[in-house]
Design a protein around this motif. Structure first.
Motif, PDB file in Angstrom:
ATOM      1  N   PRO A 291       0.825  -1.215   0.000  1.00 18.35           N
ATOM      2  CA  PRO A 291       0.000   0.000   0.000  1.00 18.35           C
ATOM      3  C   PRO A 291       0.858   1.264   0.000  1.00 18.35           C
ATOM      4  N   GLY A 292       0.463   2.211  -0.818  1.00 14.46           N
ATOM      5  CA  GLY A 292       1.206   3.460  -0.913  1.00 14.46           C
ATOM      6  C   GLY A 292       2.356   3.430  -1.899  1.00 14.46           C
ATOM      7  N   LEU A 293       2.566   2.301  -2.569  1.00 17.28           N
ATOM      8  CA  LEU A 293       3.650   2.191  -3.531  1.00 17.28           C
ATOM      9  C   LEU A 293       3.462   3.210  -4.659  1.00 17.28           C
ATOM     10  N   LYS A 294       4.530   3.920  -5.008  1.00 21.72           N
ATOM     11  CA  LYS A 294       4.509   4.859  -6.123  1.00 21.72           C
ATOM     12  C   LYS A 294       4.987   4.127  -7.364  1.00 21.72           C
ATOM     13  N   VAL A 295       4.102   3.983  -8.356  1.00 21.49           N
ATOM     14  CA  VAL A 295       4.407   3.248  -9.581  1.00 21.49           C
ATOM     15  C   VAL A 295       4.575   4.264 -10.709  1.00 21.49           C
ATOM     16  N   VAL A 296       5.767   4.299 -11.287  1.00 22.73           N
ATOM     17  CA  VAL A 296       6.125   5.327 -12.271  1.00 22.73           C
ATOM     18  C   VAL A 296       6.261   4.705 -13.653  1.00 22.73           C
TER      19      VAL A 296
END
Length: 329
Positions: free
Chosen positions: A156-161
């Motif tokens: 949860p909260g992972l930043k996927v770029v």
């Protein structure tokens, strides 16, 4: 009704296919209708689900061994550790996912690059006591982006770029990066480089320690650059691909370490030597690669200065690159 549904599906896949269209993107390879439809299908959620079921390592199972039995390893200094994780077995010729971290970071935050087989990446992070907080996707193809959904659910909260040019293709993206955009995680800085060629939205991510300038940066090239070659030209022209290479050469330092997304080095270095039989740098690199592969070690990384000496694609003219990439000039 079945025939109508099938026909509409074929038309849909053809329409969403992002393959280059001649003469709009000339010079570029000529793609027939069947390949265009299959390429469009490859980018659908259905294809991702089916391929994930077939190729992803189950949560508690050992991952399939790659050709040559490549072992995962850790390289770099304490200020920029890089774990090279072989993933997806031999399905796509041998993929790599990467974990990056700074040993001085007490929170043990990490960056994942192209973690297309999610459970081996999660286990690798756990083995080092790392928390993945930032995920970088070099381009939308399944063997680079298909771990995004699982990691987003697990973390949860992972930043996927991913690239701002690949909207609708890359899964689970939370941030669309633009050319030269800067991202940070603790002392680690990530600079995004737009490099259209293999796909329209291909990105190279340059990572460095913002507080330790003496540590060489690392660039994660996905399928844009390999040891001895480059990724297939699919979505733009050879002229555009050439411009992307020139932009990278101008921006990256000669000491920057290049980490490609596949273990293709032996095959590509053989091809490079056939193109340039008198290139001593290429012959020396081929010997180095053979030794590493015999020891089941990854062939990556190389520095940019080394790649300029042995990789003919980086020194080619647009016309030469077009021929190398099968544009049929």
């Amino acid at each position: 009704m079945i025939g109508v549904a099938l026909g509409l599906s074929v038309l849909y896949c053809r329409q969403i296919s992002t393959l280059s269209r001649s003469p709009m993107h000339a010079p570029c390879p000529q793609f027939g209708l069947l390949f265009r439809v299959l390429y469009g299908l490859f980018g659908t959620r259905l294809a991702e689900a089916v391929l994930s079921k077939l190729l992803h390592t189950p949560e508690k199972a050992p991952q399939a061994e790659q050709l040559g039995g490549t072992k995962e390893c850790i390289v770099g200094s304490a200020d920029l550790r890089i774990m090279i994780v072989p993933i997806l077995g031999s399905a796509f010729g041998g993929n790599y996912g990467f974990l990056l971290w700074d040993e001085a970071d007490e929170q043990r935050r990490a960056i994942a690059v192209d973690p297309a087989d999610p459970h081996p990446i999660l286990r690798a992070a756990e083995s080092q006591g790392l928390r993945i907080e930032l995920l970088l996707t070099t381009h939308w193809h399944f063997d680079h982006s298909s771990g995004n959904r699982t990691l987003a659910k697990k973390l949860p909260g992972l930043k996927v770029v991913a690239s701002a040019e690949e909207v609708g293709h890359t899964p689970a993206v939370t941030h669309r990066a633009k050319d030269l955009e800067l991202l940070t995680l603790g002392r680690l800085a990530v600079r995004a480089h737009s490099v259209p060629g293999h796909t329209l939205g291909s990105m190279v991510y340059e990572v460095y320690n913002s507080e330790v300038p003496s540590v060489s940066s690392a660039a994660f090239t996905g399928d844009t650059l390999f040891c001895g070659g480059c990724g297939a030209l699919f979505e733009v022209s050879a002229t555009t691909y050439h411009a992307s290479f020139q932009r990278l050469i101008a921006r990256l330092k000669p000491s920057c370490r290049l980490f490609s997304g596949h273990e293709y080095a032996e095959m590509l270095m053989q091809m490079a030597i056939r193109r340039e039989p008198n290139n001593e740098a290429a012959r020396a690199k081929f010997d180095e690669v053979k030794l590493k592969r015999a020891r089941k070690q990854p062939s990556v990384p190389s520095t940019l200065s080394e790649a300029l000496a042995y990789n003919p694609h980086l020194r080619a003219t647009p016309q030469q690159l077009a021929i190398m990439c099968g544009c049929g000039l």
